[in-house]
Design an enzyme around this catalytic site. Structure first.
Site, PDB file in Angstrom:
ATOM      1  N   SER A  91      32.631  62.360  64.487  1.00 36.04           N
ATOM      2  CA  SER A  91      31.910  61.443  65.356  1.00 36.04           C
ATOM      3  C   SER A  91      32.496  60.048  65.166  1.00 36.04           C
ATOM      4  O   SER A  91      33.690  59.870  65.333  1.00 36.04           O
ATOM      5  CB  SER A  91      30.411  61.490  65.041  1.00 36.04           C
ATOM      6  OG  SER A  91      29.686  60.677  65.942  1.00 36.04           O
ATOM      7  N   LYS A 106      28.555  59.723  70.543  1.00 32.28           N
ATOM      8  CA  LYS A 106      28.893  59.824  69.119  1.00 32.28           C
ATOM      9  C   LYS A 106      27.652  59.946  68.251  1.00 32.28           C
ATOM     10  O   LYS A 106      27.623  60.712  67.284  1.00 32.28           O
ATOM     11  CB  LYS A 106      29.745  58.629  68.687  1.00 32.28           C
ATOM     12  CG  LYS A 106      31.116  58.594  69.324  1.00 32.28           C
ATOM     13  CD  LYS A 106      31.928  59.815  68.956  1.00 32.28           C
ATOM     14  CE  LYS A 106      33.349  59.701  69.467  1.00 32.28           C
ATOM     15  NZ  LYS A 106      34.182  60.811  69.008  1.00 32.28           N
ATOM     16  N   TYR A 132      29.498  55.713  75.029  1.00 32.05           N
ATOM     17  CA  TYR A 132      30.239  56.098  73.821  1.00 32.05           C
ATOM     18  C   TYR A 132      29.271  56.208  72.649  1.00 32.05           C
ATOM     19  O   TYR A 132      29.286  57.178  71.895  1.00 32.05           O
ATOM     20  CB  TYR A 132      31.324  55.067  73.522  1.00 32.05           C
ATOM     21  CG  TYR A 132      32.136  55.347  72.279  1.00 32.05           C
ATOM     22  CD1 TYR A 132      33.289  56.116  72.350  1.00 32.05           C
ATOM     23  CD2 TYR A 132      31.761  54.847  71.041  1.00 32.05           C
ATOM     24  CE1 TYR A 132      34.047  56.366  71.211  1.00 32.05           C
ATOM     25  CE2 TYR A 132      32.497  55.102  69.903  1.00 32.05           C
ATOM     26  CZ  TYR A 132      33.638  55.858  70.001  1.00 32.05           C
ATOM     27  OH  TYR A 132      34.381  56.113  68.867  1.00 32.05           O
TER      28      TYR A 132
END
Length: 116
Positions: free
Chosen positions: A5, A22, A18
């Site tokens: 991640s 993650k 994003y």
């Protein structure tokens, strides 16, 4: 199973999409570890800091000398690989549901360079 991640400081410096993607991977680790523990399947994640996009050599750096941990030092692909190697080895056979931050201490304080 080893997921990759991003370190918390990297996530916070990036865009909302994003960050969500993650963070979702990181949160998924504990759920998968719980669901598959009875089957002997371990699930962990490596969370790199800002990555260097250069691989200086195909040979890993020597582990017998210290690395400078400065704001300019980026996370080496080799250091991420070492974290992954730990998780797939027998050394971590009793480890599951763990997030391993590999960022040279950047998450412990300081600013992270914004991602793209």
């Amino acid at each position: 199973m080893v997921l990759v991640s991003a370190a918390p400081a990297v996530r916070l410096a990036a865009s909302a999409s994003y960050c969500a993607a993650k963070a979702g991977l990181a949160d998924l680790v504990s759920k998968l570890a719980h669901d598959y523990r009875a089957y002997g399947i371990r699930v962990n994640a490596v969370l790199p800091g800002s990555m260097s996009n250069r691989l200086e050599s195909l040979d890993p750096p020597l582990a017998d000398r210290p690395l400078p941990l400065t704001e300019e030092t980026k996370t080496s692909p080799w250091e991420v690989a070492r974290g992954i190697r730990y998780f797939v080895s027998d050394e971590s056979r009793w480890v599951t549901g763990t997030l391993l931050t590999v960022d040279g201490g950047a998450t412990s304080g300081g600013d992270e360079t914004p991602v793209g």
